[in-house]
Scaffold this active site. Sequence first.
Site, PDB file in Angstrom:
ATOM      1  CG  ASP B 187      -2.351   0.716   0.997  1.00 17.64           C
ATOM      2  OD1 ASP B 187      -2.411   2.017   0.798  1.00 17.64           O
ATOM      3  OD2 ASP B 187      -3.407  -0.373   1.056  1.00 17.64           O
ATOM      4  CG  HIS B 226      -5.236   4.042   0.772  1.00 13.12           C
ATOM      5  ND1 HIS B 226      -4.974   2.817   0.103  1.00 13.12           N
ATOM      6  CD2 HIS B 226      -6.794   3.448  -0.189  1.00 13.12           C
ATOM      7  CE1 HIS B 226      -5.884   2.261  -0.810  1.00 13.12           C
ATOM      8  NE2 HIS B 226      -7.185   2.567  -0.645  1.00 13.12           N
ATOM      9  CE1 TYR B 327      -5.548 -10.491 -13.902  1.00 13.56           C
ATOM     10  CE2 TYR B 327      -3.870 -10.742 -12.164  1.00 13.56           C
ATOM     11  CZ  TYR B 327      -4.075 -10.799 -13.713  1.00 13.56           C
ATOM     12  OH  TYR B 327      -2.853  -9.629 -13.715  1.00 13.56           O
ATOM     13  CB  SER B 385      -9.429   0.532  -0.425  1.00 17.92           C
ATOM     14  OG  SER B 385      -8.914   0.351  -1.713  1.00 17.92           O
TER      15      SER B 385
END
Lengths: 115, 480
Positions: B187, B226, B327, B385
């Site tokens: 991060d 963040h 994915y 997130s």
Amino acid sequence: MPRKRIDPKLATRLKAAADSVEAVFTLQPPAAAVVAEPEETKRLVAQAVERVTKQLGYGPEQMNVFSNLGAFAIRADSKFLGELAKQPEIKVAMANEQESSMVIEAPKKETAKKK
Amino acid sequence: MSSLIEQELEARGVAQVIVILKSQGAAAGIETVSGARSGAGVAAMAAVADSRPSLASCFVSSALSLNSQIAGSGLRDASMFGEVAAAAGVATSKPLKDRRKAPPPVRYYPNLGVLLGTVDQTGLASLSNDDRVAQVTGAPPISPIWPERVAAATLKETVTWGLKALKAPQFWDQGVKGRGIRVGHLDTGVDGKHPALKAAIADFAEFDTLGTLTNPSPAPHDTGEHGSHTAGTIAGRPVKGRNIGVAPEADLVSALVIEGGNVVARVLGGMDWALGKGIRILSMSLGFRGWWNNFIPIIEILRSKNVLPVIAVGNEGPGTSRSPGNYPNVVSVGAADEQRLIANFSSSQKFARTDDALVPDLVGPGVAIVSSTPGGKYKEMDGTSMATPHIAGLAALLMQAAPNATANEVEAAIFKACKRGPNMAEDRANRGFPDGMVAYEHLTGTKFPTGKPKGKPVPTKKKAGAAASKKSTAKKSSKK
């Protein structure tokens, strides 16, 4: 021969660049394995880079091997990287610097709740 | 053909394209055949005689198309449909209610002489060979720039709502807090002085643009906020009796890999380093917009080393996703709020693949999440997130509870423990929201213990993973 993939952004950059370019390469995994052992990764990277160095008569400016991931980052001129991408050890070649960011920005409050 | 179209066709079997016509009259066939939407001026063009096959026949109305995604999303306003039109300089004239009924195969922007629609390989070839068409290009992802949704907060509750929703406190009551489990955290960094974080950080590193470890390694710090927020949700320690971390005894292996966020080698450097530090879980609240397949072999390597990648799907709403969160071989995480409603911003997308076609795999707590930020503060944030570290923390609890369980088994147990509420559409929530206690029961084959533990953490009578073997098993069963 195993399939090779070149990131279109890298291909474009190699065509356009006069100066050095940064790229990331992943290696073809050995048979029946997902990734080579760390020491084998280092050996394969050195083998591919040395082959191109001999062919062109000069080497890369800087490189960094991710031995746990079967990958490496490298800074070199575009011709060097173009030749390196053709080597049999390489599976994927991509531009190191992408146009978009991986940062996921937080949304604004007004959009937060909805069914 | 643009690389964007090639990538979309490879990933989804169809691609959004912009078709630039040689003249406006060339579009007459669109109106004649499809009867689809168009703006002013098309009626006149419809009168233009043209015996050739309609260009509309080149497009497909796919369930994978952006328009279909939007039509089924339940969005009431500010939809991406409107943004598509706005991006093309065309006002949407019909109410969204009507637009939802039948997604058009193609949209025509008469003032621009442009078509926007979804094609498959055959349609693309037909368009490319048609003499009415000047150019076919990929339609870039719609990328609204959201302002930060951050609000200062104080820790009012002793346990944040997300932790309660996952049943984390019930694990803690049994002495299971993630002890001994190393969680990789890639991060913006992490504030090592924050009272909730300083004991949680087992290792920290920073990487340069070629992914080389900065030496000497700096003290843990955050280039933004963040990273400190996501880290706090995974493993934040209690401060004055108030809890923000799902697994408050897990160890963070935290790498500062994003500032600009666009340098691949920094992220790989962080992954490579974290793997070498013995992580069992990798929590990544980051990703490239759209489909970018170059990390697939990297994720395969993580899986082969028994590491569970838990990755955010993105904040751009329905019909969108980010890589590597989209994915098939990751735990892809979307966001829900306290009422179990899917957050409007939470990305979701269907892919043309047999394995794990729909992302996200599940949704976690991602709205109004209070966690740590630099300077010893706390803030409330929204986003996938924020949901991602909740699921990573839950995986850490399960791994401590069932130490012999593999990453695949933990993943399968979490998937089986998901449930969709009445307001969760499958195409938005996929399996739904997980219940930690149910995940434990799937993982161990035993009931979740009640009462106080006797010395040891949760006893496991059955071999870990007995009830949850493969990801594919979980997928089938969870969709029943």
